[in-house]
Design a protein around this motif. Structure first.
Motif, PDB file in Angstrom:
ATOM      1  N   ASN A 283       0.818  -1.219   0.000  1.00  0.00           N
ATOM      2  CA  ASN A 283       0.000   0.000   0.000  1.00  0.00           C
ATOM      3  C   ASN A 283       0.846   1.261   0.000  1.00  0.00           C
TER       4      ASN A 283
ATOM      5  N   VAL B 157      -3.303  -4.694  -6.241  1.00  0.00           N
ATOM      6  CA  VAL B 157      -4.518  -4.965  -5.471  1.00  0.00           C
ATOM      7  C   VAL B 157      -4.988  -3.699  -4.763  1.00  0.00           C
ATOM      8  N   TRP B 158      -4.037  -2.926  -4.251  1.00  0.00           N
ATOM      9  CA  TRP B 158      -4.386  -1.673  -3.593  1.00  0.00           C
ATOM     10  C   TRP B 158      -4.903  -0.643  -4.593  1.00  0.00           C
TER      11      TRP B 158
ATOM     12  N   ARG C 106      -8.394  -1.763  -5.295  1.00  0.00           N
ATOM     13  CA  ARG C 106      -9.238  -1.466  -4.133  1.00  0.00           C
ATOM     14  C   ARG C 106      -9.583   0.011  -4.067  1.00  0.00           C
ATOM     15  N   LYS C 107      -8.573   0.868  -4.262  1.00  0.00           N
ATOM     16  CA  LYS C 107      -8.797   2.308  -4.188  1.00  0.00           C
ATOM     17  C   LYS C 107      -9.761   2.770  -5.267  1.00  0.00           C
TER      18      LYS C 107
ATOM     19  N   VAL D  69      -7.894 -10.260  -6.070  1.00  0.00           N
ATOM     20  CA  VAL D  69      -9.028  -9.345  -5.920  1.00  0.00           C
ATOM     21  C   VAL D  69     -10.264 -10.089  -5.434  1.00  0.00           C
TER      22      VAL D  69
ATOM     23  N   LEU E 210     -10.602  -8.668  -1.495  1.00  0.00           N
ATOM     24  CA  LEU E 210     -11.343  -7.410  -1.391  1.00  0.00           C
ATOM     25  C   LEU E 210     -12.795  -7.639  -0.961  1.00  0.00           C
ATOM     26  N   LYS E 211     -13.421  -6.571  -0.515  1.00  0.00           N
ATOM     27  CA  LYS E 211     -14.845  -6.631  -0.168  1.00  0.00           C
ATOM     28  C   LYS E 211     -15.650  -7.028  -1.403  1.00  0.00           C
TER      29      LYS E 211
ATOM     30  N   GLU F 155     -16.325  -4.226  -3.714  1.00  0.00           N
ATOM     31  CA  GLU F 155     -15.164  -3.783  -4.485  1.00  0.00           C
ATOM     32  C   GLU F 155     -14.831  -4.792  -5.573  1.00  0.00           C
ATOM     33  N   ALA F 156     -14.828  -6.077  -5.211  1.00  0.00           N
ATOM     34  CA  ALA F 156     -14.537  -7.122  -6.198  1.00  0.00           C
ATOM     35  C   ALA F 156     -15.577  -7.146  -7.302  1.00  0.00           C
TER      36      ALA F 156
END
Length: 270
Positions: free
Chosen positions: A40, A73-74, A77-78, A108, A112-113, A116-117
């Protein structure tokens, strides 16, 4: 004004700088991202660079090593979170070879949530590219090429611009392979890994890791008649002297313009 913005310049185990990844500024509000480092820290580097994720719609992922792909991945996610909040317009596209696409999709989906995914395949798209395949976006033509790594599968790329005769070639983070001469020879900008100085090879053992020294990268720049040579993906033990010492060694073998960026350095390319 096109610019390279280096978010990170270090090798995999670097702790004194971030892992190698960079932005290409194409216009006031449009950037192209290559790799994302190993964590991150990409969020901090983007903030320090003054670039919003809302201005990134295209990304290239060279390979699946942790220091290049975990930060992706970050990024996903962002951007997914921004999409879900109505803070991101349009779509986000990631270009990578099949193995890297599989890794990022798996991470992912698993990490991820769900909200988000769920953006993956809806507004965030993974595009599998093959060796020597060309894609076009944002007035840029990208040709991906397999660097024929002896380790993990890895791609580099050549960029051409609709509004400029410039050619920019990213060789990835392993030594150049003649298989890709047509994409690297005569490049206006050649981006090459240089793990350490040649005189420090017994300390950092670049050849055991399938990496080059500054000497080999500089000799390559000369052989390929590159106009500008950018050296990155280095050890991090001598950061305060890296720019000066790497440049000095490279100048012994290459007479073009040499750039050894620090994290957050900006290089004008047009």
């Amino acid at each position: 004004m096109k610019q390279l913005i280096f978010l990170g310049t270090g090798m995999a185990m670097a702790t004194e700088c971030y892992n190698t990844c960079f932005l290409l500024k194409l216009s006031e509000h449009e950037y192209f991202l290559t790799d994302a480092g190993g964590g991150n820290g990409i969020l901090k580097r983007m903030k320090q660079a003054g670039v919003s994720f809302a201005d990134i719609h295209h990304m290239f992922l060279t390979h699946g090593h942790t220091d290049h792909i975990v930060g992706c991945v970050w990024v996903v996610r962002k951007i997914a979170a921004m999409m879900n909040k109505g803070e991101y317009e349009g779509e986000f596209h990631i270009y990578a070879h099949d193995t890297a696409c599989h890794i990022i999709e798996t991470m992912v989906r698993m990490m991820l949530k769900k909200s988000e995914a769920a953006c993956l395949g809806e507004r965030i798209f993974l595009h599998e590219v093959k060796d020597r395949q060309t894609v076009h976006f944002l007035d840029v033509t990208l040709t991906a090429f397999d660097i024929l790594s002896t380790k993990a599968k890895q791609f580099g790329y050549e960029l051409r611009f609709d509004d400029s005769p410039l050619r920019l070639t990213c060789l990835g983070d392993e030594p150049y392979n003649e298989h890709n001469r047509q994409y690297a020879e005569g490049a206006d900008w050649l981006l090459s890994e240089a793990f350490c100085r040649y005189e420090d090879r017994d300390i950092f053992k670049p050849y055991e890791k399938n990496h080059s020294t500054v000497k080999e990268a500089a000799e390559l720049g000369k052989t390929l008649h590159a106009k500008n040579l950018v050296l990155y993906h280095t050890e991090d033990k001598n950061l305060d002297k890296r720019k000066e010492s790497y440049t000095r060694e490279a100048e012994e073998y290459y007479k073009g313009n040499i750039f050894v960026p620090d994290d957050l350095d900006v290089i004008k390319i047009d």
